[in-house]
Motif scaffolding. Structure first.
Motif, PDB file in Angstrom:
ATOM      1  N   ALA A   1       0.827  -1.216   0.000  1.00 42.15           N
ATOM      2  CA  ALA A   1       0.000   0.000   0.000  1.00 42.15           C
ATOM      3  C   ALA A   1       0.855   1.258   0.000  1.00 42.15           C
ATOM      4  CB  ALA A   1      -0.937  -0.013   1.206  1.00 42.15           C
ATOM      5  N   GLN A   2       1.965   1.239   0.756  1.00 45.14           N
ATOM      6  CA  GLN A   2       2.844   2.406   0.787  1.00 45.14           C
ATOM      7  C   GLN A   2       3.500   2.645  -0.574  1.00 45.14           C
ATOM      8  OE1 GLN A   2       5.364   1.232   4.018  1.00 45.14           O
ATOM      9  NE2 GLN A   2       4.216   2.410   5.534  1.00 45.14           N
ATOM     10  N   LEU A   3       3.865   1.552  -1.263  1.00 42.53           N
ATOM     11  CA  LEU A   3       4.440   1.709  -2.599  1.00 42.53           C
ATOM     12  C   LEU A   3       3.440   2.328  -3.566  1.00 42.53           C
ATOM     13  CD1 LEU A   3       6.429  -1.632  -3.005  1.00 42.53           C
ATOM     14  CD2 LEU A   3       7.365   0.666  -2.737  1.00 42.53           C
ATOM     15  N   ILE A   4       2.195   1.908  -3.495  1.00 43.35           N
ATOM     16  CA  ILE A   4       1.175   2.464  -4.384  1.00 43.35           C
ATOM     17  C   ILE A   4       0.970   3.942  -4.100  1.00 43.35           C
ATOM     18  CG2 ILE A   4      -1.260   2.340  -4.997  1.00 43.35           C
ATOM     19  CD1 ILE A   4      -1.132  -0.655  -4.497  1.00 43.35           C
ATOM     20  N   VAL A   5       0.909   4.300  -2.811  1.00 43.60           N
ATOM     21  CA  VAL A   5       0.737   5.712  -2.440  1.00 43.60           C
ATOM     22  C   VAL A   5       1.918   6.550  -2.914  1.00 43.60           C
ATOM     23  CG1 VAL A   5       0.570   7.286  -0.494  1.00 43.60           C
ATOM     24  CG2 VAL A   5      -0.774   5.184  -0.501  1.00 43.60           C
ATOM     25  N   ALA A   6       3.142   6.018  -2.765  1.00 41.91           N
ATOM     26  CA  ALA A   6       4.328   6.759  -3.222  1.00 41.91           C
ATOM     27  C   ALA A   6       4.300   6.968  -4.732  1.00 41.91           C
ATOM     28  CB  ALA A   6       5.596   6.021  -2.807  1.00 41.91           C
ATOM     29  N   LEU A   7       3.877   5.943  -5.482  1.00 48.50           N
ATOM     30  CA  LEU A   7       3.798   6.077  -6.934  1.00 48.50           C
ATOM     31  C   LEU A   7       2.765   7.118  -7.340  1.00 48.50           C
ATOM     32  CD1 LEU A   7       4.634   5.077  -9.726  1.00 48.50           C
ATOM     33  CD2 LEU A   7       2.916   3.294  -9.535  1.00 48.50           C
ATOM     34  N   LEU A   8       1.620   7.115  -6.671  1.00 40.44           N
ATOM     35  CA  LEU A   8       0.591   8.111  -6.979  1.00 40.44           C
ATOM     36  C   LEU A   8       1.069   9.518  -6.668  1.00 40.44           C
ATOM     37  CD1 LEU A   8      -2.606   6.257  -5.684  1.00 40.44           C
ATOM     38  CD2 LEU A   8      -1.880   6.577  -8.048  1.00 40.44           C
ATOM     39  N   LEU A   9       1.785   9.682  -5.562  1.00 35.90           N
ATOM     40  CA  LEU A   9       2.315  11.005  -5.216  1.00 35.90           C
ATOM     41  C   LEU A   9       3.352  11.465  -6.236  1.00 35.90           C
ATOM     42  CD1 LEU A   9       2.696  10.677  -1.347  1.00 35.90           C
ATOM     43  CD2 LEU A   9       0.968  11.984  -2.604  1.00 35.90           C
ATOM     44  N   PHE A  10       4.175  10.541  -6.728  1.00 33.23           N
ATOM     45  CA  PHE A  10       5.163  10.904  -7.744  1.00 33.23           C
ATOM     46  C   PHE A  10       4.487  11.378  -9.023  1.00 33.23           C
ATOM     47  CE2 PHE A  10       7.608   9.533 -11.484  1.00 33.23           C
ATOM     48  CZ  PHE A  10       8.738  10.316 -11.326  1.00 33.23           C
ATOM     49  N   VAL A  11       3.464  10.644  -9.460  1.00 32.94           N
ATOM     50  CA  VAL A  11       2.743  11.044 -10.675  1.00 32.94           C
ATOM     51  C   VAL A  11       2.078  12.397 -10.481  1.00 32.94           C
ATOM     52  CG1 VAL A  11       0.858  10.418 -12.216  1.00 32.94           C
ATOM     53  CG2 VAL A  11       2.421   8.666 -11.403  1.00 32.94           C
ATOM     54  N   LEU A  12       1.496  12.619  -9.302  1.00 33.54           N
ATOM     55  CA  LEU A  12       0.855  13.900  -9.030  1.00 33.54           C
ATOM     56  C   LEU A  12       1.866  15.043  -9.051  1.00 33.54           C
ATOM     57  CD1 LEU A  12      -1.642  15.518  -8.198  1.00 33.54           C
ATOM     58  CD2 LEU A  12      -1.129  14.936  -5.823  1.00 33.54           C
ATOM     59  N   GLY A  13       3.044  14.818  -8.440  1.00 24.67           N
ATOM     60  CA  GLY A  13       4.073  15.863  -8.441  1.00 24.67           C
ATOM     61  C   GLY A  13       4.586  16.166  -9.834  1.00 24.67           C
ATOM     62  N   LEU A  14       4.744  15.109 -10.656  1.00 25.00           N
ATOM     63  CA  LEU A  14       5.193  15.320 -12.033  1.00 25.00           C
ATOM     64  C   LEU A  14       4.171  16.137 -12.823  1.00 25.00           C
ATOM     65  CD1 LEU A  14       7.296  14.691 -14.216  1.00 25.00           C
ATOM     66  CD2 LEU A  14       6.045  12.588 -14.703  1.00 25.00           C
ATOM     67  N   GLY A  15       2.896  15.823 -12.631  1.00 27.16           N
ATOM     68  CA  GLY A  15       1.860  16.594 -13.329  1.00 27.16           C
ATOM     69  C   GLY A  15       1.845  18.053 -12.897  1.00 27.16           C
ATOM     70  N   LEU A  16       2.024  18.295 -11.609  1.00 24.65           N
ATOM     71  CA  LEU A  16       2.054  19.680 -11.126  1.00 24.65           C
ATOM     72  C   LEU A  16       3.255  20.433 -11.696  1.00 24.65           C
ATOM     73  CD1 LEU A  16       1.047  19.183  -7.380  1.00 24.65           C
ATOM     74  CD2 LEU A  16      -0.331  20.173  -9.212  1.00 24.65           C
TER      75      LEU A  16
END
Length: 301
Positions: free
Chosen positions: A81-96
């Motif tokens: 679950a932590q890996l999935i959350v980290a991946l989602l945060l990375f994608v969100l930061g890249l989009g921003l």
């Protein structure tokens, strides 16, 4: 026989009173029974490891808060679950980050001067028109090939025409046509190679088809450099005045040079004299030797 009148001496130990002395042969009184102590339950064998661990922990030195924190963080214990959350945060930061960059580019255009916006718009209009003209030419060629009775002959004619056009762009054949002459005189010696390069790029963006500078044919791979007392083009030194012979639509070339903040104003700030002359016939006769590529080959061969 004489008798002792003194009474016999009493023994040393005093006798108990009659009531306190037990009668001879009597059984001693039973003592009151004491309450029995509760039996201590047998220690469970399970508590022994716990007591041993507690004793061992008490024997170890006390750790500081920083040491406990370091032990808790390393080695990392990462769950799925932590890996999935980290991946989602990375994608969100890249989009921003991409969004911020695009916004900064748009803000740069919003903050541009009016003359810069006019120049950019003119360049876009010129490129759009040239692309439309090229598209129309290709459609005309296709129609000619389809309607021609001798398609092989028509294809050969179009191939020769295309070769001539490519020769003009490559500088291997001479060219003539309408255009302008741009003459730059630099009495102060302030004009640098990058300013001549900017002038060339402005002319190309305005639709220049063939350019010659002081007897040097300009092609796609031409480069500029600063030389002692002059400027070098493709390794050949030229001196002022710098004369551009440009073939193209004069109605587009001259305004592109004279827009506010454009080439002419920039050169005049360096105290250079700039003269633009339209002409119905410009001859570009400086040639480049045809160079055979070392590795590139035609895909049709």
């Amino acid at each position: 026989m004489s008798t002792n009148d003194n009474p016999p001496e009493e023994p040393m130990g005093s006798e108990l009173p009659p009531q306190d002395q037990p009668e001879q042969g009597a059984q001693p009184e039973a003592q009151p029974a004491r309450p029995a102590k509760p039996a201590r339950p047998a220690e469970s064998t399970e508590t022994a490891p716990a007591e041993a661990a507690a004793a061992a922990e008490a024997a170890e030195p006390t750790q500081t808060g920083r040491q406990r924190l370091a032990e808790g963080l390393w080695p990392p214990r990462v769950s799925r679950a932590q890996l999935i959350v980290a991946l989602l945060l990375f994608v969100l930061g890249l989009g921003l980050a991409i969004q911020v960059r695009s916004n900064s580019d748009s803000s740069a255009l919003r903050g541009a001067r009016q003359e810069d916006l006019v120049r950019i718009l003119d360049e876009l209009d010129g490129r759009t028109k040239r692309l439309e003209d090229e598209k129309q030419q290709l459609e005309d060629q296709r129609k000619e090939l389809e309607s021609s009775s001798n398609q092989a002959e028509e294809a050969r004619r179009q191939t020769i025409e295309k070769e001539r056009q490519l020769g003009i762009l490559a500088g291997t054949v001479a060219a003539q046509g309408p255009g302008i002459t741009l003459k730059i005189t630099d009495p102060k010696g302030q004009v640098q190679s990058d300013q001549l390069l900017d002038t060339l790029q402005e002319l190309r963006a305005a639709g220049a088809e063939a350019i010659q500078i002081n007897g040097v044919r300009i092609v796609a791979g031409s480069f500029f450099s600063d030389e002692g007392g002059g400027i070098g083009i493709d390794g050949k030194k030229i001196t002022q005045p710098y004369e551009f012979k440009v073939i193209g639509k004069a109605q587009d070339l001259e305004p592109a040079l004279n827009i506010p903040g454009g080439v002419v104003q920039t050169l005049e700030k360096e105290q250079a004299n700039v003269a633009v002359t339209r002409s119905a016939k410009i001859v570009v006769d400086a040639l480049r030797a045809a160079k055979q590529p070392d590795y590139a080959r035609s895909s049709s061969s």
